[in-house]
Motif scaffolding. Structure first.
Motif, PDB file in Angstrom:
ATOM      1  N   ARG A 195       4.881   0.273  -9.003  1.00  0.00           N
ATOM      2  CA  ARG A 195       4.146   1.196  -8.131  1.00  0.00           C
ATOM      3  C   ARG A 195       3.415   0.379  -7.076  1.00  0.00           C
ATOM      4  NH1 ARG A 195       1.861   3.845 -13.448  1.00  0.00           N
ATOM      5  NH2 ARG A 195       3.898   4.334 -14.354  1.00  0.00           N
ATOM      6  N   HIS A 196       4.207  -0.214  -6.235  1.00  0.00           N
ATOM      7  CA  HIS A 196       3.744  -1.153  -5.217  1.00  0.00           C
ATOM      8  C   HIS A 196       4.063  -0.577  -3.837  1.00  0.00           C
ATOM      9  CE1 HIS A 196       3.663  -4.873  -2.786  1.00  0.00           C
ATOM     10  NE2 HIS A 196       2.826  -5.319  -3.702  1.00  0.00           N
ATOM     11  N   PRO A 197       3.254  -0.879  -2.831  1.00  0.00           N
ATOM     12  CA  PRO A 197       3.536  -0.340  -1.488  1.00  0.00           C
ATOM     13  C   PRO A 197       4.944  -0.627  -1.001  1.00  0.00           C
ATOM     14  CG  PRO A 197       1.354  -1.311  -1.527  1.00  0.00           C
ATOM     15  CD  PRO A 197       1.973  -1.622  -2.860  1.00  0.00           C
ATOM     16  N   LEU A 198       5.472  -1.814  -1.312  1.00  0.00           N
ATOM     17  CA  LEU A 198       6.817  -2.158  -0.849  1.00  0.00           C
ATOM     18  C   LEU A 198       7.863  -1.238  -1.465  1.00  0.00           C
ATOM     19  CD1 LEU A 198       8.672  -3.995   0.759  1.00  0.00           C
ATOM     20  CD2 LEU A 198       8.714  -5.572  -1.204  1.00  0.00           C
ATOM     21  N   VAL A 199       7.690  -0.885  -2.730  1.00  0.00           N
ATOM     22  CA  VAL A 199       8.645  -0.001  -3.400  1.00  0.00           C
ATOM     23  C   VAL A 199       8.623   1.380  -2.754  1.00  0.00           C
ATOM     24  CG1 VAL A 199       9.173   1.176  -5.565  1.00  0.00           C
ATOM     25  CG2 VAL A 199       8.539  -1.253  -5.581  1.00  0.00           C
ATOM     26  N   TYR A 200       7.424   1.898  -2.509  1.00  0.00           N
ATOM     27  CA  TYR A 200       7.339   3.229  -1.897  1.00  0.00           C
ATOM     28  C   TYR A 200       7.781   3.197  -0.441  1.00  0.00           C
ATOM     29  CZ  TYR A 200       5.038   4.932  -6.056  1.00  0.00           C
ATOM     30  OH  TYR A 200       4.772   5.306  -7.348  1.00  0.00           O
ATOM     31  N   LEU A 201       7.606   2.071   0.226  1.00  0.00           N
ATOM     32  CA  LEU A 201       8.117   1.945   1.589  1.00  0.00           C
ATOM     33  C   LEU A 201       9.643   2.006   1.593  1.00  0.00           C
ATOM     34  CD1 LEU A 201       7.543   1.426   4.591  1.00  0.00           C
ATOM     35  CD2 LEU A 201       7.633  -1.024   4.100  1.00  0.00           C
ATOM     36  N   LEU A 202      10.271   1.351   0.611  1.00  0.00           N
ATOM     37  CA  LEU A 202      11.727   1.406   0.517  1.00  0.00           C
ATOM     38  C   LEU A 202      12.207   2.821   0.200  1.00  0.00           C
ATOM     39  CD1 LEU A 202      12.415  -1.919  -1.445  1.00  0.00           C
ATOM     40  CD2 LEU A 202      12.889  -1.449   0.968  1.00  0.00           C
ATOM     41  N   LEU A 203      11.509   3.513  -0.704  1.00  0.00           N
ATOM     42  CA  LEU A 203      11.888   4.886  -1.022  1.00  0.00           C
ATOM     43  C   LEU A 203      11.762   5.785   0.197  1.00  0.00           C
ATOM     44  CD1 LEU A 203      10.177   5.280  -4.519  1.00  0.00           C
ATOM     45  CD2 LEU A 203      12.627   5.152  -4.056  1.00  0.00           C
ATOM     46  N   TRP A 204      10.667   5.633   0.931  1.00  0.00           N
ATOM     47  CA  TRP A 204      10.466   6.438   2.142  1.00  0.00           C
ATOM     48  C   TRP A 204      11.544   6.127   3.183  1.00  0.00           C
ATOM     49  CZ3 TRP A 204       9.196   4.586   7.102  1.00  0.00           C
ATOM     50  CH2 TRP A 204       8.894   5.584   8.039  1.00  0.00           C
ATOM     51  N   ALA A 205      11.815   4.823   3.387  1.00  0.00           N
ATOM     52  CA  ALA A 205      12.817   4.437   4.385  1.00  0.00           C
ATOM     53  C   ALA A 205      14.205   4.946   3.991  1.00  0.00           C
ATOM     54  CB  ALA A 205      12.832   2.918   4.543  1.00  0.00           C
ATOM     55  N   ALA A 206      14.514   4.908   2.700  1.00  0.00           N
ATOM     56  CA  ALA A 206      15.827   5.387   2.249  1.00  0.00           C
ATOM     57  C   ALA A 206      15.964   6.891   2.469  1.00  0.00           C
ATOM     58  CB  ALA A 206      16.023   5.036   0.778  1.00  0.00           C
TER      59      ALA A 206
END
Length: 703
Positions: A99-110
């Motif tokens: 639950r890290h900003p980078l993970v959610y950034l990847l989910l949002w970008a995808a």
């Protein structure tokens, strides 16, 4: 105010769960919707325009531009993004480090990448809502693992970083915009069903995909339907301002009212992941005290409180009673509630006019923006006060960086959101600061802020319009083509498919609201059925033998328009009744000039065949293998399987790690004695009905 560490974790887990359902649901439909033999092939949407790489990526922000570098076509790139998004979201749901900003950034970008090529099948408000929520999760997620409370005395009291509550406030603001706008547009649309309080007498049978419970709800008394509409207006228009109430119990009451509404919608309708996502947003109204496992026992230990706290508690109670009384008076006055004791019913009617409501809306739109601005200012001041309390120059400098970045981002996103929020009232929209309009225009294509307004108008007042496809080999004997989920067979009960969204079934519902020329994709659907394309057939019937033309494609295809109604209670063995209205789409066959003209008019003809990719591509072969393994499963079963797996893993985690819980609780109570020596005697029993100011350094608030 009590801390928000637990609600933030609950929010992040909820966002991960919604992303998991969204990606997995879409994955099952990609070949039929966007594949080379699909209804709207995705490869048509991404065609280089001779622009630079970064300019092209900014104007059409999708990672699918890079699919050819991996030896994949656009549809295969969609499959890869969906699979990676599902796995990544599953990991974030199960493990805290992910639950890290980078993970959610990847989910949002995808998901943004998918929406860029999704065309009409991804033009739903909850897709935009997920993108906006997903970006907020990037800001809410902690950069690292939470501080241990043992480290708190070194600089940050109670282990709370100064900036932690700022991005989470935006979640509350998004929930306010969603609910308030959804309530307002029902009245600004001038829909006679909403104004007459009769909307729910139609809604249950005319919604896109009702559940079996909708049949029973539809047959409830009319007076109860009208009272339910009044309750809907109360929850969506009057309650949302309480999201920013200084009294904690008012916020909790607002939370449970939203939960009630969403649960009732889930029971009676299949709305994909929308209701779950709304419940995830509602976690912003909770706090640690309410969610803590020990709160129920600690509240029983009453301890004497000082007279200022007792006075605040009394004032808070009086404010609470005043708010509830005002809401009750407003509902009775605006909707003329009267109890008919002889008939044992509650009568209701709208007592205000459209002009009066428009004037009221014009009067309150800007003040609601100022309410949000004042609440945000309070959050900023609270964060600044926490930063002042940080001890040590180095620690203070380190805390200032994320505080400055997230504070600026929070203010910027708030300003951006004011533009789509003001769409519901044109005069207020025109009086907004021009800088907010420019900022919104710059990032509008990223969908960081969107306008909302669910169930604006009630459709099907004279009966539910439904398009029924038919196929024939000779043009005389016709066989209906039944879909898995949408109404068709009169004796088949409505399905339960949530959180899956069968996007073709949804678009068939929209297509029935107008002529087929308003739904250009329909001609392409007819073409694929005439060609017998398996990916499209699986959208209609995943079990191939259930499709009437599985051995040979039909020679002719046409579509009829019917009006559907729920069956009467005395009609045994039937859920629906229907009446033919008109021909929706004329009978056509392959090579028919009328069909070719429609396909050419809408730019849906395949003038150039798709470029063949090398079959030796390992990644492509892996995607084909995964597709073969999962294709026999129906989408709802796949999603429910994921949900069951998550539940089983969560249970195993709880059973295999019982020793960690007591230790964490013990550490949780240590900072209280170190932080405030005066309140050491109250460490085991926090003062009841106050805002836990001794546990966290956040601002004080009444209950």
């Amino acid at each position: 105010m009590a801390g928000s560490r637990l609600p933030r974790q609950l929010f992040l887990q909820g966002v991960a769960a919604v992303f998991m359902f969204a990606f997995a649901s879409l994955y099952t439909q990609i070949p039929g919707l966007y594949g080379p033999e699909g209804i709207l092939p995705a490869r048509r949407t991404l065609r280089p325009q001779g622009k630079g790489r970064w300019q092209q990526l900014w104007e059409t922000p999708t990672l699918l531009w890079e699919a050819p570098l991996l030896g994949l076509d656009t549809a295969q790139g969609l499959e890869l993004l969906s699979l990676l998004g599902t796995v990544l979201a599953l990991g974030a749901l199960l493990t805290r480090p992910l639950r890290h900003p980078l993970v959610y950034l990847l989910l949002w970008a995808a998901y943004l990448s998918v929406c860029q090529v999704g065309q009409v099948f991804l033009y739903f408000q909850w897709d935009s809502l997920l993108l906006e929520t997903g970006f907020l999760a990037v800001l809410v997620a902690p950069l690292g693992l939470p501080l241990n409370h043992k480290q708190a005395p070194q600089g940050r009291p109670g282990g709370v970083s100064p900036h932690e509550g700022l991005p989470f406030w935006l979640v509350r603001w998004l929930l306010f915009r969603l609910m308030f706008a959804s309530g307002v547009v029902k009245l600004t649309s001038r829909c006679p069903a909403w104004w007459g309080l009769t909307a729910l007498t139609y809604h249950y049978e005319t919604q896109c995909l009702p559940t079996p419970a909708a049949w029973f709800a539809h047959h409830l008394p009319v007076w109860l339907h009208k009272l339910s509409v009044v309750a809907t207006f109360l929850i969506e228009i009057a309650v949302p301002p309480l999201f920013f109430a200084p009294v904690r119990r008012l916020r909790l009451a607002a939370f449970y009212s939203q939960v009630l509404l969403q649960v009732l919608i889930v029971i009676t309708g299949n709305y994909s992941f929308f209701n779950l996502l709304t419940l995830v947003l509602a976690t912003a109204l909770l706090d640690d005290t309410h969610l803590a496992a020990t709160s129920s026992t600690s509240r029983r230990k009453r301890t004497p409180s000082s007279w200022p706290k007792a006075l605040l508690a009394v004032l808070a109670l009086l404010l609470e009673l005043a708010v509830y009384g005002l809401l009750a008076y407003g509902v009775v006055h605006c909707f003329g509630l009267e109890v008919d004791w002889e008939q044992h019913v509650v009568r209701s009617r709208t007592t205000f006019t459209f002009h009066q409501f428009s004037q009221w809306l014009k009067m309150v739109t800007l003040p609601t923006m100022w309410l949000g601005a004042a609440s945000l200012a309070w959050e900023l001041l609270t964060a600044l006060w926490r930063w002042v309390q940080v001890r040590g120059s180095l620690q203070k400098l380190c805390a200032a960086v994320p505080l400055s970045v997230l504070g600026t981002a929070t203010v910027a996103l708030f300003l951006i959101s004011l533009v789509p929020y003001s769409y519901m009232e044109p005069s207020s929209h025109g009086r907004l600061w021009t800088g907010a309009h420019r900022l919104f225009g710059t990032v509008e294509h990223l969908q960081l802020a969107n306008s909302y307004g669910l169930f604006r108008r009630m459709t099907g007042l004279g009966g539910r319009p439904e398009v029924v496809l038919e196929g024939s080999y000779d043009g005389h004997q016709w066989t209906e083509i039944e879909f898995m989920y949408k109404p068709g067979n009169l004796s088949r009960p409505p399905p339960i498919v949530v959180p899956h969204q069968p996007r073709l079934d949804w678009q068939m519902w929209f297509a029935a609201l107008g002529p087929h020329t308003h739904s250009p994709w329909f001609a392409s659907l007819v073409l694929r059925l005439l060609q017998g394309k398996a990916p499209v057939i699986r959208l209609i019937q995943n079990h191939t033998p259930s499709y009437p033309f599985h051995k040979q494609p039909p020679t002719y295809v046409r579509a009829q328009c019917y009006k559907y109604w729920f069956s009467h209670p005395w009609e045994q063995g039937r859920w629906w009744r229907r009446q033919w209205v008109e021909e929706f789409f004329p009978s056509v066959s392959l090579g028919d000039p009328a069909l070719d003209m429609l396909l050419g008019q809408f730019g849906l003809q395949d003038k150039s065949p798709p470029r063949a990719r090398g079959s030796s591509n390992t990644l492509s072969q892996a995607l084909h293998w995964i597709r073969r393994q999962l294709s026999p499963l129906e989408a709802p079963a796949l999603l429910w399987g994921l949900l069951g797996a998550v539940g089983a893993i969560k249970v195993m985690q709880a059973l295999l790690g019982p020793q960690s819980l007591p230790r964490s609780k013990e550490e949780k109570h240590k900072p209280a004695s170190q932080e405030d020596s005066v309140a050491a005697s109250k460490q085991a029993s926090p003062a009841p009905n106050i805002s836990s100011s001794s546990q966290t350094p956040r601002r004080k608030k009444s209950p």
